[in-house]
Enzyme design. Structure first.
Site, short mmCIF file in Angstrom:
data_model
loop_
_atom_site.label_atom_id
_atom_site.label_comp_id
_atom_site.label_asym_id
_atom_site.label_seq_id
_atom_site.Cartn_x
_atom_site.Cartn_y
_atom_site.Cartn_z
N ARG A 76 0.80 -1.23 0.00
CA ARG A 76 0.00 0.00 0.00
C ARG A 76 0.84 1.28 0.00
O ARG A 76 0.28 2.37 0.02
CB ARG A 76 -1.00 0.05 1.17
N ASP A 77 2.15 1.19 -0.04
CA ASP A 77 2.96 2.41 -0.08
C ASP A 77 4.23 2.17 -0.90
O ASP A 77 5.31 2.62 -0.54
CB ASP A 77 3.33 2.85 1.34
N LEU A 78 4.11 1.45 -2.00
CA LEU A 78 5.26 1.19 -2.86
C LEU A 78 5.66 2.47 -3.59
O LEU A 78 4.83 3.11 -4.24
CB LEU A 78 4.93 0.09 -3.87
#
Length: 356
Positions: A76-78
């Site tokens: 969710r935060d690549l």
């Protein structure tokens, strides 16, 4: 969530060694120390990457993401700041994905967005839409943004405010990559734009699917290497020889003295072969796309012999050429089954009898 992340064991995911809380209630992670730089720093200093290098990095990133998804964890935060670039002693570039701190475990209680998370430049439309369902395809969108930036040196969307950025992600089409970098093939552009589809159903459905599609579009087809190990004296095939590729163990030769390695990335390699009673050998070469390369390695026999010492004293220290290598057993005996041939000086010492 942190304990589930710690359970991820993959060479391209940062290793979490411990998860706990202080007496004051502060949660913390103990992670491995990495000596490298982030993809963000690399892009900031050197700009866009070659298609070949982007493909090598994407293969590793997608393998790690696929592993996490297989454990029901989405990142969710690549983004480039969460991807570390490392170089081993053979100068082979590897990656680690960092910061699974906001990763969510996919179970029956999750999957509906209740708040915005991640960095807005890389966040999928469904993550920016209240009440939208979220699954692993959100990570595919983020990978599309990262891939766009690796190939063009620019982000697909730029805005002066958070709300403008949300509107662009949810409604606007990204600028075609070929307008930014005309050297990018149309097929490569198509892969990146599919990863950036607004609706999850329009994207690649897995990280593995994305990596394969990009490799094929870039015409970077895997190669095959066949290693043949041969006795340099009588030309016989050597079974059980250990083969290392760029310093990493690749396998042992079979009964016919052969090891076949498939699905290798076209690039420069260094091969090392070791076998008992033989001197090690190494060779450098380059694998081309779709090539099947046969590399014959001849190993020269080591001249070795056996040494047996018989004494009337147990527990005597045995030194060979000034280096202690053992003690005599209860029967006053010492045996070394494999010692390099040549002139040797043996010294035997004991607290009671005189040295010999």
């Amino acid at each position: 969530e942190a304990r589930n992340t710690a359970a991820l064991r993959h060479p391209s995911i940062i290793r979490i060694n411990d998860v706990d809380q202080t007496e004051e209630g502060w949660a913390y992670l103990v992670m491995e120390w990495l000596d490298g730089r982030t993809l963000y720093d690399e892009l900031k200093e050197h700009g866009r990457l070659s298609i070949e290098r982007a493909s090598r990095l994407l293969d590793q990133i997608c393998a790690a993401v696929e592993h996490a998804h297989g454990k029901n964890v989405i990142h969710r935060d690549l983004k480039p700041g969460n991807i570390m670039l490392l170089a081993d002693e053979f100068e082979e570039e590897t990656i680690r994905i960092l910061d699974f701190g906001i990763a969510k475990v996919l179970d029956a209680t999750l999957g509906i967005n209740t708040q915005v998370s991640g960095t807005y430049y890389y966040t999928s439309p469904e993550q920016l839409t209240r009440g939208a369902a979220i699954d692993r395809r959100a990570d595919i969108y983020s990978l599309g943004v990262v891939l766009y930036q690796m190939l063009t040196g620019e982000k697909p969307f730029e805005a002066d405010s958070m709300w403008e950025m949300i509107k662009l992600h949810c409604e606007a089409s990204p600028r075609p990559l070929r307008e930014v970098n005309p050297a990018i093939p149309q097929a490569v552009e198509d892969v990146v734009l599919k990863a950036l589809a607004k609706k999850p159903a329009g994207r690649y459905q897995s990280a593995t699917e994305l990596a394969r599609a990009f490799r094929n579009a870039a015409n970077i087809h895997p190669a095959t290497l066949v290693v043949e190990c041969i006795d340099g004296t009588d030309e016989s095939r050597l079974a059980g020889a250990s083969v290392y590729l760029n310093g990493k163990f690749a396998g042992n030769t079979g009964a016919g003295g052969e090891l076949r390695l498939e699905q290798l990335t076209p690039r420069e390699y260094r091969i090392e072969v070791e076998s008992q009673h033989y001197r090690g050998s190494q060779k450098s070469f380059r694998l081309e796309p779709q090539e099947e390369l046969v590399v014959a390695i001849k190993l020269e026999r080591e001249l070795r012999g056996s040494l047996e010492i018989k004494l009337n004293v147990a527990g005597a220290r045995v030194e060979i050429d000034g280096k202690e290598i053992g003690v005599t057993d209860a029967e006053g005996r010492f045996v070394s089954d494999s010692m390099e041939a040549g002139l040797r000086r043996v010294r035997l010492t004991h607290p009671n009898p005189l040295p010999a």
